[in-house]
Design an enzyme around this catalytic site. Structure first.
Site, mmCIF file in Angstrom:
data_model
loop_
_atom_site.group_PDB
_atom_site.id
_atom_site.type_symbol
_atom_site.label_atom_id
_atom_site.label_comp_id
_atom_site.label_asym_id
_atom_site.label_seq_id
_atom_site.Cartn_x
_atom_site.Cartn_y
_atom_site.Cartn_z
ATOM 1 N N HIS A 160 39.651 49.952 40.974
ATOM 2 C CA HIS A 160 40.447 50.334 41.979
ATOM 3 C C HIS A 160 41.307 51.443 41.397
ATOM 4 O O HIS A 160 41.945 51.425 40.261
ATOM 5 C CB HIS A 160 41.208 49.422 42.532
ATOM 6 C CG HIS A 160 40.594 48.613 43.535
ATOM 7 N ND1 HIS A 160 40.305 48.861 44.713
ATOM 8 C CD2 HIS A 160 40.276 47.295 43.320
ATOM 9 C CE1 HIS A 160 39.662 47.883 45.491
ATOM 10 N NE2 HIS A 160 39.794 46.922 44.751
ATOM 11 N N ALA A 165 32.364 32.442 25.855
ATOM 12 C CA ALA A 165 32.705 31.857 27.232
ATOM 13 C C ALA A 165 34.462 32.537 27.394
ATOM 14 O O ALA A 165 35.025 32.522 26.506
ATOM 15 C CB ALA A 165 32.887 30.452 27.250
#
Length: 206
Positions: free
Chosen positions: A123, A169
């Site tokens: 954004h 991860a």
């Protein structure tokens, strides 16, 4: 339902479900394959295995290579002229999100762990506009061949991941990852370097 009647009904139902498990699984995969194919602008190869519902939003400009495997809960979104391209043999685990406003490619044989987010846009902010109305900035993401992306990874716009790389991860990848590199952390940093896999052309020559 009485406690005495329930066992009499459950026993034959359990047997019936066990006997028909293979057929039901095949029909389920056929249905979800057809459902995904109906949402895409490009043909979905018959060899692609779709084990559950895949959400497709936006323009539907998504291509999936042969022999790929898609688990339930995968979310694919394309906007404008952007496309998502998966090479042959790609695995997308449960809950993977891929959003393209500039373009996302994932190379042959790469595997993406559960709930990973691959988004090429952020954004923007503009004076006098709400965050929602301020638009986006987008840069393409390119993930190479035989890349292992661990569970819960975030890959941001403008990143290139080289062939044979491994992303640990929950890592947040904000910059390019070299071929054969093992990275982890927030933001992700290189932990060690391994030999990347040979290219298909070199294997063929050998």
């Amino acid at each position: 339902m009485s406690s005495s009647l329930k066992p009499l009904l459950v026993a034959p139902l359990r047997v019936g479900l066990r006997l028909t498990a293979g057929v039901r699984e095949s029909l389920s995969r056929l249905y979800f394959h057809a459902l995904l194919a109906a949402q895409l602008k490009r043909d979905l190869p018959a060899s692609v295995v779709v084990t559950g519902r895949v959400e497709v939003h936006g323009t539907g400009h998504v291509s999936v290579g042969c022999d790929s495997l898609l688990y339930p809960g995968v979310y694919l979104e394309t906007q404008g002229s952007a496309a998502i391209r998966f090479g042959e043999g790609v695995v997308l685990s449960r809950g993977v999100h891929v959003v393209a406003m500039a373009g996302v490619t994932v190379g042959e044989g790469s595997m993406v762990g559960e709930y990973t987010s691959i988004r090429d846009a952020n954004h923007g902010r503009a004076e006098g506009l709400t965050l929602r109305d301020a638009g986006h900035t987008a840069k393409p993401i390119a993930i190479g061949r035989q890349v292992w992306v661990g569970r819960g990874v975030t890959i941001l716009g403008g990143v290139t991941v080289g062939d044979g790389a491994t992303i640990g991860a929950n890592a947040v990848v904000t910059r390019d990852v070299a071929a054969g590199a093992v990275v982890g952390g927030v933001p992700a940093v290189e932990l060690r370097r391994e030999t990347p896999p040979p290219s298909p052309s070199s294997v063929a020559r050998g």
